[in-house]
Design an enzyme around this catalytic site. Structure first.
Site, PDB file in Angstrom:
ATOM      1  CE  LYS A  91      50.625 -25.819  39.718  1.00 52.38           C
ATOM      2  NZ  LYS A  91      49.646 -25.684  40.517  1.00 52.38           N
ATOM      3  NE  ARG A 109      39.395 -25.215  37.489  1.00 53.15           N
ATOM      4  CZ  ARG A 109      39.125 -25.022  38.876  1.00 53.15           C
ATOM      5  NH1 ARG A 109      38.153 -24.129  39.078  1.00 53.15           N
ATOM      6  NH2 ARG A 109      40.066 -25.410  39.729  1.00 53.15           N
TER       7      ARG A 109
HETATM    8  N1  BES Z   1      47.244 -29.444  38.553  1.00 54.52           N
HETATM    9  C1  BES Z   1      47.134 -28.501  39.632  1.00 54.52           C
HETATM   10  C2  BES Z   1      46.486 -29.570  40.612  1.00 54.52           C
HETATM   11  C3  BES Z   1      47.457 -30.038  41.674  1.00 54.52           C
HETATM   12  C4  BES Z   1      48.310 -29.463  42.593  1.00 54.52           C
HETATM   13  C5  BES Z   1      47.399 -31.506  41.515  1.00 54.52           C
HETATM   14  C6  BES Z   1      49.063 -30.033  43.477  1.00 54.52           C
HETATM   15  C7  BES Z   1      48.224 -32.168  42.625  1.00 54.52           C
HETATM   16  C8  BES Z   1      48.824 -31.502  43.661  1.00 54.52           C
HETATM   17  C9  BES Z   1      46.009 -27.620  39.035  1.00 54.52           C
HETATM   18  O1  BES Z   1      46.222 -27.171  37.787  1.00 54.52           O
HETATM   19  C10 BES Z   1      45.881 -26.373  39.823  1.00 54.52           C
HETATM   20  O2  BES Z   1      47.013 -25.695  39.675  1.00 54.52           O
HETATM   21  N2  BES Z   1      44.882 -26.207  40.606  1.00 54.52           N
HETATM   22  C11 BES Z   1      44.683 -25.117  41.453  1.00 54.52           C
HETATM   23  C12 BES Z   1      43.325 -24.442  41.243  1.00 54.52           C
HETATM   24  C13 BES Z   1      43.430 -23.274  41.797  1.00 54.52           C
HETATM   25  C14 BES Z   1      44.040 -22.352  41.159  1.00 54.52           C
HETATM   26  C15 BES Z   1      41.898 -22.806  41.883  1.00 54.52           C
HETATM   27  C16 BES Z   1      44.778 -25.665  43.069  1.00 54.52           C
HETATM   28  O3  BES Z   1      44.412 -26.764  43.041  1.00 54.52           O
HETATM   29  O4  BES Z   1      45.744 -25.072  43.548  1.00 54.52           O
HETATM   30 MN    MN Z   2      47.462 -25.575  37.539  1.00 55.06          MN
END
Ligand code: BES
Ligand code: MN
Ligand code: ZN
Length: 500
Positions: A281, A355
């Site tokens: 990230k 997921r």
């Molecule tokens: N935990 C995150 C989702 C999230 C991000 C929740 C920011 C709240 C604030 C999840 O694991 C994630 O990283 N999701 C990605 C999925 C993508 C790679 C398809 C996302 O939402 O960017």
């Molecule tokens: Mn994630």
């Protein structure tokens, strides 16, 4: 904080503070009217002078009001009488409690619970007053070397109900509200705890502590080896880069009079920190990914609530817990893993890890032959874009279940909003190298995440709550909210069999 229920006139209360409402346009509530009469029109005089106009949430503290037995009278603005609904009721209680907690009253008698709220009985008003009050005084100070001192914190609230015949219902509602509030407190504490302390092991220990406190909850913790034996290749692929050992936490609360009645299952995402893994990230706000276990926290909080209420229901909780870290041993984009269901997954993005851990937990849920499975997860950033911080996203393969959860959310003031999950959205998950991939494109990514989960939930009625926007707040009040414990507890308590 302690709560009691009472019925009686406000001017006759021997208390540090009596709390009564004033509507917009200087209209006194019934209880303010009684204080006014006892004090020969003192309240209406103040209102005539313009010091309290009845705007929602406004407060005015009066001392030594003639003709009353309390040390203080707190006037609280209720807004327009005909607009006085759930939100306004809760907001008035919140303002009152915040003020009481900051002034010298360690105790108060609140008359706001006597006000009529559209579609809501006295039990609802009491339950919500308790929850909102607890929410308003919550602090997280476990990590501070010096806790901030509150001079005379609010210790006890007495909630007034209109009639003596309301006392029993009021008392039951207060117990219910306090149990839900305690569940929310637990969920908030766990969410707020930093990632270096709140590890998968820590979550498992807290689950075990919960079962010590509430012996009706039976806890079993699976370690890596047992997860391997179960074939949880999807879950374990997420933990590959981490030095923290994973935990798969199982909670069972089987208190239905017929124990063999099929349980409801709650599955909570327990990523104790989400760096994104190799698909790392960006740095900004990454600290907030300590909240990526708020689904797990909501499951533990809900168990605490139903166990304290001693609800005669059967519920199972499943929490896959691990960290998502990059390292030389971490899962790489393009890796193919085999889930417990036997289906293979191409991990195109290691940041879509929620997921992956939920998939195996959802397969594990099959062994309970559940009546319904609800998973709760901070699953997608896109959910925050779609619904903001107001409603959780709801996805389901069963309309009756979806409807029940939406209604529970509405009653609990912890709302969810249903999102579509039509077959058309499934296509994006196609893979040339495995049965399917763990991501589709950027478009509609909350929905495609739900579609991914749906491939592991074919054998039962299932709903998915994406709480990415509702589980915590950013900004000045940064911290976990305890949502969706109220929704889940309300939904589960609906399933109580009526007493014979
Ligand atoms: N935990 C995150 C989702 C999230 C991000 C929740 C920011 C709240 C604030 C999840 O694991 C994630 O990283 N999701 C990605 C999925 C993508 C790679 C398809 C996302 O939402 O960017
Ligand atoms: Mn994630
Ligand atoms: Zn995540």
């Amino acid at each position: 904080m302690e709560f009691t229920i009472k019925s009686g006139s406000p001017e006759k209360q021997r208390s540090a503070c009596v709390v009564v409402g004033v509507f917009d346009n200087r209209k006194l509530s019934l209880s303010a009217e009684l204080i006014d009469r006892a004090s020969n029109g003192y309240v209406s005089e103040i209102i005539r002078r313009g010091d309290m106009e009845g705007k929602l949430g406004a407060t005015l503290l009066l001392h030594n009001v003639r003709g009353t037995l309390a040390d203080r009278v707190l006037l609280v603005g209720l807004g327009k009488e005909r607009d006085f609904r759930d939100r306004e009721f809760r907001s008035a209680i919140r303002s009152a409690v915040k003020l009481l907690n900051e002034t010298g009253s360690y105790e108060a008698v609140v008359y706001l619970t006597e006000e009529k709220v559209k579609r809501r009985e006295v039990a609802w008003r009491v339950e919500h007053a308790v929850i909102v009050a607890m929410e308003a005084v919550y602090r997280f100070e476990q990590m501070k070397s010096q806790p901030t001192e509150v001079r005379r914190p609010l210790r006890k609230l007495t909630l007034s109900v209109p009639q003596r015949s309301d006392l029993t219902a009021g008392e039951r509602a207060a117990v219910r509200g306090l149990s839900i509030a305690h569940g929310m407190d637990l969920a908030r504490d766990l969410g707020n705890m930093p990632g270096n302390i709140c590890t998968p092991t820590f979550l498992a220990e807290r689950a075990q502590a919960l079962s010590t406190e509430f012996p009706d909850i039976v806890v079993k913790v699976l370690e890596r080896k047992e997860c391997e034996e179960l074939g949880m290749g999807s879950f374990l692929s997420v933990t590959n880069g981490s030095n923290q050992p994973p935990r798969f936490i199982v909670l069972e609360y089987m208190q239905h009079e017929r124990k063999q009645t099929r349980p409801s299952v709650l599955v909570g995402k327990g990523i104790t920190f989400d760096t994104g893994g190799i698909s790392l990230k960006a740095g900004l706000d990454m600290d907030q990914m300590k909240f990526d276990m708020c689904g797990a926290a909501a499951v533990l909080g809900t168990f605490r609530a139903i166990a304290e209420i001693k609800a005669p229901i059967n519920v199972v909780g499943l929490i896959p817990a691990c960290e998502n870290m990059p390292s030389g041993t971490a899962t790489k984009p393009g890796d193919v893993v085999t889930s417990m269901s036997g289906q293979t997954i191409e991990v195109l993005n290691t940041d879509a890890e929620g997921r992956l851990i939920l998939a195996d937990a959802l397969t594990y849920a099959e062994r309970y032959e559940p009546v319904a499975v609800v998973d709760i997860a901070t699953l997608t950033g896109a959910m925050v874009i779609a619904l903001g911080h107001v409603a959780s996203g709801l996805f389901s393969n069963n309309e009756t279940l979806a409807r029940a959860l939406l209604t529970a959310g509405d009653d609990a003031c912890d709302r969810a909003w249903q999102m579509p999950m039509w077959e058309d959205y499934q296509d994006g998950l196609a893979s040339n190298f495995a049965d399917f991939a763990n991501i589709a494109g950027r478009a509609g990514s909350s929905i495609t995440a739900a579609c991914f989960l749906s491939r592991f939930t074919k054998k039962y009625d299932w709903a998915h709550l994406d709480i990415a926007g509702t589980a915590w707040k950013d900004g000045k009040d940064k911290g976990a909210t305890g949502r969706p414990v109220p929704l889940l507890a309300t939904w589960l308590l609906e399933q109580e069999t009526p007493a014979p």
